[in-house]
Design a protein around this motif. Structure first.
Motif, PDB file in Angstrom:
ATOM      1  N   GLN A  32      21.524  11.485   3.440  1.00 18.93           N
ATOM      2  CA  GLN A  32      21.051  12.783   3.897  1.00 18.93           C
ATOM      3  C   GLN A  32      21.608  13.910   3.037  1.00 18.93           C
ATOM      4  OE1 GLN A  32      22.330  12.538   7.978  1.00 18.93           O
ATOM      5  NE2 GLN A  32      20.367  11.732   8.694  1.00 18.93           N
ATOM      6  N   VAL A  33      22.856  13.764   2.610  1.00 19.53           N
ATOM      7  CA  VAL A  33      23.457  14.764   1.734  1.00 19.53           C
ATOM      8  C   VAL A  33      22.904  14.612   0.321  1.00 19.53           C
ATOM      9  CG1 VAL A  33      25.611  15.636   0.751  1.00 19.53           C
ATOM     10  CG2 VAL A  33      25.547  14.871   3.134  1.00 19.53           C
ATOM     11  N   LEU A  39      17.536  17.786  -4.377  1.00 16.40           N
ATOM     12  CA  LEU A  39      16.564  18.864  -4.202  1.00 16.40           C
ATOM     13  C   LEU A  39      17.137  20.203  -4.639  1.00 16.40           C
ATOM     14  CD1 LEU A  39      13.891  19.997  -3.133  1.00 16.40           C
ATOM     15  CD2 LEU A  39      14.916  20.057  -0.854  1.00 16.40           C
ATOM     16  N   LEU A  40      18.368  20.505  -4.237  1.00 14.72           N
ATOM     17  CA  LEU A  40      18.980  21.781  -4.591  1.00 14.72           C
ATOM     18  C   LEU A  40      19.175  21.915  -6.102  1.00 14.72           C
ATOM     19  CD1 LEU A  40      21.583  22.145  -1.717  1.00 14.72           C
ATOM     20  CD2 LEU A  40      19.729  23.735  -2.236  1.00 14.72           C
ATOM     21  N   GLU A  41      19.583  20.838  -6.739  1.00 16.67           N
ATOM     22  CA  GLU A  41      19.753  20.883  -8.195  1.00 16.67           C
ATOM     23  C   GLU A  41      18.432  21.242  -8.873  1.00 16.67           C
ATOM     24  OE1 GLU A  41      21.227  17.998 -11.894  1.00 16.67           O
ATOM     25  OE2 GLU A  41      21.210  17.234  -9.842  1.00 16.67           O
ATOM     26  N   ALA A 190      10.571  13.488  -6.053  1.00 16.76           N
ATOM     27  CA  ALA A 190       9.487  14.458  -5.890  1.00 16.76           C
ATOM     28  C   ALA A 190       8.840  14.323  -4.524  1.00 16.76           C
ATOM     29  CB  ALA A 190       8.452  14.281  -6.999  1.00 16.76           C
ATOM     30  N   GLN A 191       8.656  13.075  -4.077  1.00 11.16           N
ATOM     31  CA  GLN A 191       8.078  12.840  -2.759  1.00 11.16           C
ATOM     32  C   GLN A 191       9.022  13.319  -1.653  1.00 11.16           C
ATOM     33  OE1 GLN A 191       5.246  12.168  -1.707  1.00 11.16           O
ATOM     34  NE2 GLN A 191       5.554  11.505   0.405  1.00 11.16           N
ATOM     35  N   ILE A 196      10.632  17.172   2.681  1.00  9.52           N
ATOM     36  CA  ILE A 196      11.626  18.091   3.229  1.00  9.52           C
ATOM     37  C   ILE A 196      11.050  19.494   3.394  1.00  9.52           C
ATOM     38  CG2 ILE A 196      13.798  19.284   2.711  1.00  9.52           C
ATOM     39  CD1 ILE A 196      14.801  16.694   1.442  1.00  9.52           C
ATOM     40  N   LEU A 197      10.266  19.950   2.403  1.00  8.04           N
ATOM     41  CA  LEU A 197       9.838  21.345   2.374  1.00  8.04           C
ATOM     42  C   LEU A 197       8.516  21.612   3.081  1.00  8.04           C
ATOM     43  CD1 LEU A 197      10.857  22.220  -1.295  1.00  8.04           C
ATOM     44  CD2 LEU A 197      12.030  22.878   0.799  1.00  8.04           C
ATOM     45  N   THR A 198       7.648  20.622   3.167  1.00  5.65           N
ATOM     46  CA  THR A 198       6.344  20.856   3.791  1.00  5.65           C
ATOM     47  C   THR A 198       6.460  21.320   5.240  1.00  5.65           C
ATOM     48  OG1 THR A 198       5.224  19.301   2.310  1.00  5.65           O
ATOM     49  CG2 THR A 198       4.129  19.816   4.395  1.00  5.65           C
TER      50      THR A 198
END
Length: 244
Positions: A32-33, A39-41, A190-191, A196-198
């Protein structure tokens, strides 16, 4: 966990099951981390290429993920300080001791004398698990490609476990496997970013209606970012067969 999966037949029945379950919990907390770290990178790298105005509009979405990452990280730290994790460490210690169903038992002693015979079969089993995906690839789903990546990881670690007896010929093979695994890893990242963002976009209008008009976010930078990730995902899927 892959070592447990690979070598399970050479331990007494059930000796590894409790440990495997506890490692599964640790894997989940770490994953989870890790997903948010990746993603943050990528989001920070993307923001660095934006104009000042675009960067300012994109920053709130990045900051939201940073907050979520910190929340997940604190959950992980709490687990690492917990009695459950101490039991996990204790299980590891017990598992490898001769008195607790680990390598000191006769099944393991028999196995130690047969590595040269068993190792090739273990490697081949994992190799054929990878090759079995070949007929699926022209119409493969993202889930199947993700499963292929997992099978490649199993093959890679199996070869690494026996690296001392496989010799230099294994090094070239590992490079090929790692390259393909990394390729599929980028596709999966990418998936994961999309997953996470959708939901954030789906709830966007409702959340913004609670804000003063002057403080509402512009969703365009996040939509553009997701479009870039989707475009990259499409490129990777289209070029995977030649890579394979």
């Amino acid at each position: 966990r892959i070592a447990l999966l690979l070598f399970a037949p050479y331990f007494e029945n059930g000796a590894y099951e409790t440990l495997e379950r506890r490692l599964q919990t640790l894997r989940k907390r770490l994953g989870q981390v890790r997903d948010l770290d990746v993603l943050l990178e990528h989001m920070r790298e993307y923001r660095s290429g934006l104009t000042e105005q675009g960067s300012e509009a994109f920053s709130p979405f990045l900051e939201e993920r940073e907050i979520r990452r910190q929340e997940r990280f604190e959950i992980l730290l709490s687990y690492l300080d917990s009695k459950a994790f101490r039991k996990c460490i204790s299980s590891c210690r017990d598992f490898i001791s001769e008195d607790n169903g680990g390598p000191g038992h006769s099944s393991w002693a028999d196995f130690r004398g047969r590595v040269e015979f068993v190792a090739p079969m273990l490697v081949l089993d994992r190799y054929f698990e990878v090759l079995a995906f070949a007929p699926l690839l022209p119409n493969a789903s993202l889930e199947q490609l993700h499963e292929l990546r997992i099978r490649l990881k199993h093959l890679r670690y199996t070869i690494e476990f026996f690296g001392e007896i496989l010799g230099e010929s294994a090094i070239k093979t590992l490079k090929i496997i790692t390259r393909t695994q990394d390729y599929l890893g980028e596709l999966q990242d990418a998936q994961t970013a999309t997953e996470i963002l959708t939901p954030r976009l789906l709830d966007f209008d409702a959340e913004q209606s609670a804000r003063p008009v002057a403080h509402r976010y512009n969703p365009a930078p996040l939509l553009e970012y997701l479009a870039r990730r989707q475009e990259r995902k499409y490129e990777l899927m289209q070029s995977f067969l030649p890579e394979w």
